[in-house]
Design a protein around this motif. Sequence first.
Motif, PDB file in Angstrom:
ATOM      1  N   UNK A  91       1.219  -9.022   4.220  1.00  0.00           N
ATOM      2  CA  UNK A  91       0.717  -7.796   3.593  1.00  0.00           C
ATOM      3  C   UNK A  91       1.576  -6.575   3.916  1.00  0.00           C
ATOM      4  N   UNK A  92       1.877  -6.296   5.195  1.00  0.00           N
ATOM      5  CA  UNK A  92       2.825  -5.199   5.437  1.00  0.00           C
ATOM      6  C   UNK A  92       4.200  -5.497   4.864  1.00  0.00           C
ATOM      7  N   UNK A  93       4.574  -6.779   4.812  1.00  0.00           N
ATOM      8  CA  UNK A  93       5.867  -7.143   4.225  1.00  0.00           C
ATOM      9  C   UNK A  93       5.941  -6.691   2.770  1.00  0.00           C
ATOM     10  N   UNK A  94       4.866  -6.892   2.032  1.00  0.00           N
ATOM     11  CA  UNK A  94       4.844  -6.480   0.622  1.00  0.00           C
ATOM     12  C   UNK A  94       5.004  -4.971   0.490  1.00  0.00           C
ATOM     13  N   UNK A  95       4.379  -4.228   1.408  1.00  0.00           N
ATOM     14  CA  UNK A  95       4.504  -2.768   1.372  1.00  0.00           C
ATOM     15  C   UNK A  95       5.937  -2.342   1.682  1.00  0.00           C
ATOM     16  N   UNK A  96       6.569  -3.002   2.651  1.00  0.00           N
ATOM     17  CA  UNK A  96       7.953  -2.668   3.001  1.00  0.00           C
ATOM     18  C   UNK A  96       8.905  -2.980   1.850  1.00  0.00           C
ATOM     19  N   UNK A  97       8.719  -4.122   1.212  1.00  0.00           N
ATOM     20  CA  UNK A  97       9.597  -4.522   0.112  1.00  0.00           C
ATOM     21  C   UNK A  97       9.402  -3.607  -1.098  1.00  0.00           C
ATOM     22  N   UNK A 151      -6.210  -5.087  -0.626  1.00  0.00           N
ATOM     23  CA  UNK A 151      -5.340  -6.174  -1.072  1.00  0.00           C
ATOM     24  C   UNK A 151      -5.723  -6.577  -2.493  1.00  0.00           C
ATOM     25  N   UNK A 152      -4.733  -6.668  -3.359  1.00  0.00           N
ATOM     26  CA  UNK A 152      -4.992  -7.093  -4.733  1.00  0.00           C
ATOM     27  C   UNK A 152      -4.714  -5.980  -5.721  1.00  0.00           C
ATOM     28  N   UNK A 153      -3.840  -6.232  -6.671  1.00  0.00           N
ATOM     29  CA  UNK A 153      -3.454  -5.203  -7.640  1.00  0.00           C
ATOM     30  C   UNK A 153      -4.633  -4.723  -8.478  1.00  0.00           C
ATOM     31  N   UNK A 154      -5.566  -5.627  -8.774  1.00  0.00           N
ATOM     32  CA  UNK A 154      -6.685  -5.274  -9.654  1.00  0.00           C
ATOM     33  C   UNK A 154      -7.851  -4.636  -8.908  1.00  0.00           C
ATOM     34  N   UNK A 155      -7.887  -4.785  -7.585  1.00  0.00           N
ATOM     35  CA  UNK A 155      -9.054  -4.317  -6.826  1.00  0.00           C
ATOM     36  C   UNK A 155      -8.731  -3.207  -5.834  1.00  0.00           C
ATOM     37  N   UNK A 156      -7.460  -2.951  -5.591  1.00  0.00           N
ATOM     38  CA  UNK A 156      -7.061  -1.996  -4.557  1.00  0.00           C
ATOM     39  C   UNK A 156      -7.619  -0.601  -4.841  1.00  0.00           C
ATOM     40  N   UNK A 182       0.818  -0.859  10.560  1.00  0.00           N
ATOM     41  CA  UNK A 182       0.745  -2.234  10.080  1.00  0.00           C
ATOM     42  C   UNK A 182      -0.077  -2.270   8.793  1.00  0.00           C
ATOM     43  N   UNK A 183       0.383  -1.529   7.807  1.00  0.00           N
ATOM     44  CA  UNK A 183      -0.314  -1.445   6.527  1.00  0.00           C
ATOM     45  C   UNK A 183      -0.366  -2.820   5.846  1.00  0.00           C
ATOM     46  N   UNK A 184      -1.508  -3.236   5.282  1.00  0.00           N
ATOM     47  CA  UNK A 184      -2.726  -2.464   5.031  1.00  0.00           C
ATOM     48  C   UNK A 184      -3.818  -2.638   6.093  1.00  0.00           C
ATOM     49  N   UNK A 185      -3.483  -3.245   7.228  1.00  0.00           N
ATOM     50  CA  UNK A 185      -4.514  -3.492   8.241  1.00  0.00           C
ATOM     51  C   UNK A 185      -4.874  -2.232   9.020  1.00  0.00           C
ATOM     52  N   UNK A 186      -3.867  -1.470   9.426  1.00  0.00           N
ATOM     53  CA  UNK A 186      -4.110  -0.177  10.060  1.00  0.00           C
ATOM     54  C   UNK A 186      -2.889   0.703   9.843  1.00  0.00           C
ATOM     55  N   UNK A 187      -3.140   1.910   9.376  1.00  0.00           N
ATOM     56  CA  UNK A 187      -2.051   2.848   9.118  1.00  0.00           C
ATOM     57  C   UNK A 187      -2.639   4.248   8.971  1.00  0.00           C
ATOM     58  N   UNK A 188      -1.763   5.237   9.020  1.00  0.00           N
ATOM     59  CA  UNK A 188      -2.214   6.623   8.929  1.00  0.00           C
ATOM     60  C   UNK A 188      -2.300   7.078   7.478  1.00  0.00           C
ATOM     61  N   UNK A 260       5.771 -14.121   6.953  1.00  0.00           N
ATOM     62  CA  UNK A 260       6.841 -14.347   5.981  1.00  0.00           C
ATOM     63  C   UNK A 260       8.168 -13.833   6.532  1.00  0.00           C
ATOM     64  N   UNK A 261       9.225 -14.137   5.807  1.00  0.00           N
ATOM     65  CA  UNK A 261      10.571 -13.718   6.199  1.00  0.00           C
ATOM     66  C   UNK A 261      11.100 -12.731   5.163  1.00  0.00           C
ATOM     67  N   UNK A 262      11.533 -11.566   5.621  1.00  0.00           N
ATOM     68  CA  UNK A 262      12.143 -10.560   4.749  1.00  0.00           C
ATOM     69  C   UNK A 262      13.650 -10.561   4.983  1.00  0.00           C
ATOM     70  N   UNK A 263      14.419 -10.543   3.896  1.00  0.00           N
ATOM     71  CA  UNK A 263      15.877 -10.473   3.989  1.00  0.00           C
ATOM     72  C   UNK A 263      16.389  -9.467   2.962  1.00  0.00           C
TER      73      UNK A 263
END
Length: 265
Positions: A91-97, A151-156, A182-188, A260-263
């Motif tokens: 989940x944070x990986x998706x936000x970073x990407x 989490x979820x494009x249709x429900x966020x 650590x978005x979306x679990x905890x963030x400012x 997951x692995x980010x590259x």
Amino acid sequence: MKKLLSALLAAAMLCTSAIAFSGCGEDSAKITTADDLIGKSIGVQLGTTGDIYATDEYEKQGSKIERYNKGADAIVALTSGKIDAVIIDNEPAKAFVEANDGLKILDEPFAKEDYAICVAKDNEKLLNDINKTLAELKQDGTLDSIMKNYIGDDTKGKSPYKTPDGTEYPNGELHMATNAFFEPYEYYDGDQIVGIDAMTAQAICDKLGYKLVIDDMDFDAIVTAVQTGKADFGMAGMTVTDERLQTINFTDSYTTATQVIIVNK
């Protein structure tokens, strides 16, 4: 001839400098599976399961594990070519990407894991109270609603948790230790810590009659804070591991996550 030789030497030095500068960045383009991480430089957040997995699986095979206090710092190192890959929760990986066009997540998941709340071993009452409340939040749909809000494009953003009207806190405060990067679990969000964990903790405290106080700290300080009583529980996308169970207790799982692995693309 001397001019030609000088030109060739200059070109060679330029190429060498370019390779040295790009270094890890070139290697990261060759990473398509987890097996390709062997011998590479891997970024992780200090003390997380990504750190544990990378250390156990790759360090002894020649990989260099670079540890950062924040996942965002690992991402900066990746985009600047200082490391080849980052192992982190999906989940944070998706936000970073999403925020960095030059990054991608490998298709193959690295590992699946369950997240739970850590509680001191001598605080069995709180452990049981949280487990009972988690079961109620699962049963009445509150936990699912909180998850879908982040989490979820249709429900966020469509089902934010709200403390029920008339809620009182006769039992005092409960301090939650977390690492709020650590978005979306905890963030400012401004000066307020929000996210799946923050809202789940709020729902738990609302039911138990405690005012929630969230203490932000480095991830690897959370277990110690709970052990020493500086915090009542820890919630930060934490996975139950045998090593952690030696010093801390965990509640029932409240969600399943994927590493997951980010590259670089």
